[in-house]
Design an enzyme around this catalytic site. Structure first.
Site, PDB file in Angstrom:
ATOM      1  N   TYR A   1      22.613  94.355  31.509  1.00  0.00           N
ATOM      2  CA  TYR A   1      23.794  95.401  31.444  1.00  0.00           C
ATOM      3  C   TYR A   1      23.235  96.508  30.446  1.00  0.00           C
ATOM      4  O   TYR A   1      22.628  96.222  29.521  1.00  0.00           O
ATOM      5  CB  TYR A   1      25.370  93.908  30.417  1.00  0.00           C
ATOM      6  CG  TYR A   1      26.147  95.290  29.775  1.00  0.00           C
ATOM      7  CD1 TYR A   1      26.849  95.263  31.651  1.00  0.00           C
ATOM      8  CD2 TYR A   1      26.450  95.116  28.782  1.00  0.00           C
ATOM      9  CE1 TYR A   1      28.083  96.174  31.008  1.00  0.00           C
ATOM     10  CE2 TYR A   1      28.217  96.192  28.940  1.00  0.00           C
ATOM     11  CZ  TYR A   1      28.208  96.304  30.237  1.00  0.00           C
ATOM     12  OH  TYR A   1      29.409  96.833  29.766  1.00  0.00           O
TER      13      TYR A   1
ATOM     14  N   ASP B   1      31.999  92.834  26.488  1.00  0.00           N
ATOM     15  CA  ASP B   1      32.097  94.362  26.200  1.00  0.00           C
ATOM     16  C   ASP B   1      33.711  93.977  25.585  1.00  0.00           C
ATOM     17  O   ASP B   1      34.663  93.390  26.020  1.00  0.00           O
ATOM     18  CB  ASP B   1      31.320  95.481  26.101  1.00  0.00           C
ATOM     19  CG  ASP B   1      32.146  96.019  26.937  1.00  0.00           C
ATOM     20  OD1 ASP B   1      33.164  95.990  28.127  1.00  0.00           O
ATOM     21  OD2 ASP B   1      31.556  96.842  27.380  1.00  0.00           O
TER      22      ASP B   1
ATOM     23  N   LYS C   1      34.511  94.836  38.833  1.00  0.00           N
ATOM     24  CA  LYS C   1      33.742  95.510  40.094  1.00  0.00           C
ATOM     25  C   LYS C   1      32.826  94.426  41.125  1.00  0.00           C
ATOM     26  O   LYS C   1      32.608  93.772  40.504  1.00  0.00           O
ATOM     27  CB  LYS C   1      32.783  96.326  39.758  1.00  0.00           C
ATOM     28  CG  LYS C   1      30.908  96.460  39.344  1.00  0.00           C
ATOM     29  CD  LYS C   1      31.159  97.303  38.082  1.00  0.00           C
ATOM     30  CE  LYS C   1      29.496  97.117  37.139  1.00  0.00           C
ATOM     31  NZ  LYS C   1      30.352  96.607  35.844  1.00  0.00           N
TER      32      LYS C   1
END
Length: 634
Positions: A315, A106, A8
């Site tokens: 995170y 992930d 992002k």
């Protein structure tokens, strides 16, 4: 040219800021020296809807006759609002000599970038950048330790299998249930959503069917030189409870004859360790308990603290409560930043006692991400909203607790026995509350009058206390998250229970909040006084669908299988073969239920849901990484 592709824009900005070289911003990317940093906007590709394979399937009246959809190879299409950025990435790929996958660390983050590379036919060398916090220290450490992206190929395959499996179950069963069982009222079905709904429905029905049963406890009052002490017999083990009032009164009469009793006194010191560092689920649960926030809101705030604008949290989508050993050196620096905030200045003297625990800073226990914690960056509350401040303070409190000494409690138990009945009283005294983690979470402890072991005390009173069993409590978002992550408790088969006990749950840290929001948005559950309550329509869905689809064990076992794929222990093709076989069985079960079962909902509640779902196929996926199923629920 080395091309970094971040998940992002905020992560792309954080990467660019920590790369050496002159920086210049362009439309959709940042040039840093001879390198370029660009970004996706979450998933910018999505699995194509059924009509992309056969235009006739756009009509569910037609599609229902061919279910399950005979699709072997899935297509990816650019999301309408991401086409421009995809063109930017593909143009840059044509100039690149090396690519860095900078998706979140992930399963979904791996797939999000890898599917762009695969669909763009990129064949060049690729590295993997794993960033679990956006502060400069963490980003620079990650940039210095990149690994070959090929090491994560199995993780990508697991994510693809998850995405395609969710599409298969969601698309096929939604059409089947809507057309065959619900008279065209939209019934959205999902591999994770449906068993989660079943948990709520079955809890509510257990409460409504619950029949309170009276039981009887006993209280005896003994005289001591320092005042009376009350001992009780009130076991939590139902097999040891007194269920008959006649028996309770009989025991009272027997004990009364003794007039005095000789007591046993035991004293010991017990240690109360600080609560574990937050993972996402426990953070969401604490936010729900303290502030009444939904799981979705808690995640949104944690994500905001993590993003490059603030860089104040690690995170957030993590299911780990431990830290890498190498980050122990930063712990006291973070603690020093914490005690500078007004809410914690009174605890600054405790820093002399702060020590990173080896049991927490244990690299062997860290999975894809470490615990959710504050970063080494000092918080400036002027830049945070009121809720962001609360969220950061919660993270800071838990982190500071983890560094402080265990709380020591002197526990005293006074007891005596009458046959198999043991009367007891417990007292506690804090020995170091002000010098332990309990200084941040004070608790009141009740001591007992001092009594010598072997003392004979006179009885001053004895009575029967009537109680009754209580039903299970309705779910809150906190307790539902807990049960979604510990599905083994509902399994009776010992072999299956063993498989599920440690590792499996319904959904993942990244998806659970969205699942709960989906249940609320679709009118399956309502919220009242922080409790989740199933609606009549939600119950109709659970009872109308095949039981296997509502079984929480099914999706938990699928998650285990995905873990095996990620570890190289299962072939993706074998997994998908099982998924397709299960889908066919479920669709056949729905067809067999026609005329036997029906899903009838509140017309007003569910109207326009079909139109909403069709719209979400196109737009929902762009707003959340919780689903990679073309807008259908997990």
């Amino acid at each position: 040219m080395r091309l970094y592709i971040a998940e992002k824009p905020s992560l792309g900005k954080a990467i660019a800021e920590n790369l050496p070289g002159v920086k210049s911003r362009d439309d959709g990317f940042i040039r840093v020296g001879t390198d370029v940093v660009t970004w996706a906007h979450g998933h910018i590709l999505e699995l194509a809807p059924p009509e992309a394979y056969n235009p006739a399937w756009k009509s569910w009246n037609t599609a229902v006759n061919v279910l399950p959809y005979p699709i072997e190879c899935f297509k990816l299409l650019p999301k309408p609002d991401s086409k421009a950025q995809l063109r930017v990435i593909q143009s840059l790929l044509s100039q690149a000599t090396e690519v860095v996958n900078a998706g979140d660390p992930d399963r979904e983050g791996q797939m999000l970038i890898d599917e762009i590379l695969e669909s763009s036919a990129w064949k060049g060398p690729t590295l993997r950048l794993l960033i679990n916090a956006t502060d400069p220290v963490t980003v620079k450490k990650a940039l210095s330790s990149m690994r070959p992206n090929s090491e994560f190929f199995n993780l990508y395959q697991a994510a693809k299998c998850r995405s395609e499996a969710d599409w298969i179950i969601g698309m096929n069963l939604t059409v089947a249930a809507t057309k065959l069982l619900a008279n065209d009222e939209l019934v959205s079905v999902g591999r994770v959503q449906t068993p989660t709904l079943a948990l709520v429905v079955r809890r509510d029905e257990a409460i409504e069917k619950f029949g309170a049963r009276p039981f009887f406890s006993l209280e005896v009052t003994l005289e001591t030189p320092q005042g009376p002490i009350v001992l009780t017999y009130n076991p939590s083990d139902e097999s040891k409870r007194i269920w008959s009032e006649v028996n309770a009164k009989r025991i009272v009469e027997e004990v009364k004859k003794r007039q005095s009793v000789t007591v046993t006194v035991t004293t010991g010191i017990k240690k109360e360790s600080p609560p574990r560092l937050f993972m996402l689920r426990t953070f969401q649960g604490e936010c729900n308990s303290r502030y009444g926030w939904s799981a979705s809101k808690a995640l949104e705030l944690a994500q905001s603290l993590y993003d490059s604008k603030h860089q104040l949290a690690s995170y957030p989508r993590t299911d780990c409560e431990y830290m890498p050993a190498g980050q122990a050196n930063d712990a006291l620096t973070i603690a020093q930043h914490i005690v500078k905030q007004t809410s914690f200045t009174a605890f600054a003297p405790l820093l002399s006692l702060a020590v990173p625990r080896a049991s927490i800073y244990d690299s062997s226990k860290v999975t894809e991400h470490h615990a959710l914690t504050p970063t080494v960056k000092s918080a400036d509350f002027k830049t945070l909203t009121a809720d962001e401040q609360k969220a950061w303070l919660l993270l800071a409190e838990r982190f500071l607790m983890s560094l402080l000494p265990s709380h020591q409690i002197e526990e005293t138990v006074v007891s005596f026995s009458h046959g198999e009945i043991e009367f007891s009283a417990k007292g506690e005294v804090s020995l170091n509350m002000a010098q332990s983690w309990r200084a941040l979470a004070p608790h009141t402890y009740k001591p007992l009058p001092q009594v010598a072991d072997g003392a004979t005390l006179q009885m001053a009173g004895l009575r029967v206390v009537k109680g009754k069993t209580t039903p299970p409590k309705r779910y809150t978002e906190k307790t539902l998250l807990d049960d979604m992550s510990s599905v083994a408790k509902y399994v009776e088969d010992p072999k299956l229970k063993a498989i599920l006990k440690e590792t499996s749950g319904i959904g993942t840290a990244a998806t659970q909040a969205k699942i709960i929001e989906t249940l609320k948005e679709r009118g399956y559950v309502a919220v009242k006084n922080r409790e989740l309550i199933s609606t009549p329509f939600g119950r109709a869905v659970v009872h109308g669908l095949p039981e296997r689809l509502t079984d929480p064990c099914l999706t938990a076992l699928w998650e285990d299988a995905l873990g095996l794929i990620a570890a190289g222990g299962m072939k993706p093709g074998d997994y998908m073969l099982r998924v397709r076989g299960m889908c066919k069985q479920l669709v056949d079960d729905v067809r067999d239920s026609v005329g036997k079962k029906a899903i009838v909902g509140d017309k007003e509640l569910v109207k326009n849901k079909r139109a909403k779902l069709l719209e979400q196929r196109r737009s929902q996926q762009s707003s959340s990484r919780a689903s990679a199923t073309a807008g259908l629920p997990l």
